[in-house]
Design an enzyme around this catalytic site. Structure first.
Site, short mmCIF file in Angstrom:
data_model
loop_
_atom_site.label_atom_id
_atom_site.label_comp_id
_atom_site.label_asym_id
_atom_site.label_seq_id
_atom_site.Cartn_x
_atom_site.Cartn_y
_atom_site.Cartn_z
N ASP A 182 8.37 4.35 -10.89
CA ASP A 182 9.92 4.60 -10.56
C ASP A 182 10.71 3.45 -11.03
OD1 ASP A 182 9.95 7.36 -9.95
OD2 ASP A 182 9.05 6.79 -7.94
N HIS A 205 2.72 1.42 -3.35
CA HIS A 205 2.26 2.59 -3.48
C HIS A 205 1.10 3.05 -2.58
CE1 HIS A 205 0.61 6.29 -5.42
NE2 HIS A 205 1.67 6.48 -6.22
#
Ligand code: CMC
Length: 446
Positions: free
Chosen positions: A363, A306
């Protein structure tokens, strides 16, 4: 005396104000730098650029903290429904019981689509991607409410926000029904937001879908966890479009397009595709991790890493626990969950992922819950879009209410310096990189 920063460029010194956020984040304000010095800053991918001041969501990526309007995501995930989280993000405070009731009524009132809109579905080929349909239909929906294009008051805003939030789920479910050739299902106003969506997705004219409360709760959790995430690619897109004065629907339709990419919202589907690939190919987890680490493979471990989190994504932690709970409760044995766990374990104990601080993101496990709910793979990113809508609306409102100038970044030009126009007969062939055959040899187009 406020703190300042000093910048020396080409022998001159400039004093720049320091801006400090609520949580002591420090930013150097360069908004007057170019006017004063002719110099700009360069930040490919905006990793070091604060594009705005925002009071909506706070993330501390080093510590793995996420808060909506100051409230930890863990508390919101535990207590809030999706409409409540949406109100919090949009208006800044948790709603009173009366406000929540009015808001829920408003969402129910705007759940229908104009009949004219349903006709648009006939125009899309059956293999159309539902993200393309969602974006197109959100824009099309604005045509039926012209007053929202010229937003004039907080009342018009509230009506537009409720319409968008409510209709997005109707549009999404209708896109799915159209894609599988089933008749479109109208919403039922007595159902709450999530149950109503599941009804429109899975009911058929002669049989109503009765969702398990566990499934409704799981969907609620997914939507709440996706509701906002500060200045990510799609939210920045919404703000960028909004800054031109574009209406709420147009700005959020652009957000849907930005979200579609596999590095952003498309990652949830890419994770399941990756797990399926490993499962079906019989490849070991160890070999797949080795493949990811080999830069020449150009493969990423989807659902990992991320831009902001250099620690476990707090949403991933909540979703992982929920995936265990939901699958247990529904007595579903999904080999993808076991595979995901093994992949996570292998990655987290590998120095490549440790050194680069790559952890599972939201996710990584969300697709496993969506599979358990019965959401088809091609709808995963649409689910993300439904969930992210409150954040986009809240950010649009912040731009609309603020004194923001149009977003207009600068660039460092790296193309050719001034040169002459060459007439067509005088030109020599310059091969186009990556194209071979006729184009490269003769310059002809295929
Ligand atoms: N697998 C393998 N290597 C990775 C991964 C990954 N998933 N993510 C980053 N890296 C490597 C990357 O190759 C780079 O290596 P090096 O320094 O040797 O060049 C290093 O880690 C830093 O990564 P980056 O690409 O510079 O990081 P970024 O901030 O530009 O990208 C990201 C962030 C999320 C796009 C990236 O981590 C990624 O592509 N992850 C997989 C896709 C994914 O799961 N996306 C969902 C993000 S969360 C939901 C959302 O916000 O949409």
């Amino acid at each position: 005396m406020p703190e300042t920063a000093t910048l020396q460029v080409q022998g001159k010194t400039y004093t720049l104000p320091i801006v400090i956020g609520t949580e002591n984040e420090v930013a150097v304000d360069i908004s007057k730098l170019r006017a004063e010095s002719g110099v700009i800053t360069l930040d490919d991918g905006y990793g070091n650029t604060g594009s705005c001041r925002s009071a909506i969501t706070f993330i501390d990526g080093e510590k793995g903290i996420l808060r909506y309007r100051g409230i930890p995501i863990e508390r919101i995930a535990e207590h809030s429904t999706f409409p409540e989280a949406a109100w919090l993000l949009i208006y800044g405070e948790l709603p009173t019981a009366e406000q929540l009731e009015c808001w829920s009524d408003l969402l129910s009132r705007h759940e229908m689509l104009h009949e004219g809109l349903y006709k648009h579905y006939d125009g899309f080929p059956s293999q159309s991607h539902p993200m393309a349909i969602l974006s197109a239909m959100i824009n099309a929906a604005s045509c039926y409410t012209p007053e929202i294009i010229k937003m004039e008051s907080p009342e018009t805003f509230q009506s537009a926000a409720a319409r968008l939030l409510s209709k997005t789920r109707t549009i999404a479910a209708a896109a799915y029904k159209a894609s599988i050739g089933q008749p479109l299902v109208y919403p039922k106003p007595h159902l709450d937001y999530c149950a109503n969506f599941l009804h429109m997705m899975f009911s058929i004219p002669f049989r109503d879908y009765e969702p398990d409360p566990e499934i409704v709760d799981a969907l609620q959790l997914i939507l709440v966890l996706h509701a906002d995430h500060e200045q990510n690619c799609s939210t920045s897109t919404v703000r960028m479009v909004a800054s031109s004065g574009a209406n709420l629907f147009a700005s959020c339709a652009a957000g849907v397009c930005a979200l579609w990419g596999p590095l952003h919202g498309g990652a949830n589907a890419a994770v399941i595709e990756m797990l399926q690939y490993i499962h079906e190919s019989g490849m070991s987890v160890k070999d797949y991790v080795a493949k990811v680490k080999d830069k020449t493979s150009h493969i990423k471990l989807m659902g990992f890493g991320h831009r902001v989190y250099k620690n476990y994504d707090p949403r991933a932690r909540i979703i992982k626990q929920a995936a265990d709970r939901v699958l247990n409760k529904l007595q579903i044995n999904d080999p993808m969950l076991d595979l995901a766990r093994a992949l996570e374990e292998a990655a987290l104990s590998d120095s490549y992922f440790q050194e680069k601080k790559l952890y599972p993101n939201v996710d990584f496990y969300s697709g496993i819950i969506m599979r358990a709910i019965g959401i088809p793979l091609e709808m995963f990113t649409v689910m993300f879009a439904i969930g992210r809508m409150p954040g986009w609306i809240a950010n649009w409102k912040e731009v609309w209410e603020g004194q923001t100038r149009i977003y207009r970044p600068r660039q460092v030009y790296t193309g050719p310096a001034l040169r002459e126009y060459v007439s067509i007969g005088q030109r020599r062939l310059v091969p186009i990189p990556g194209l071979s055959g006729e184009v490269a040899v003769s310059g002809a187009c295929r």
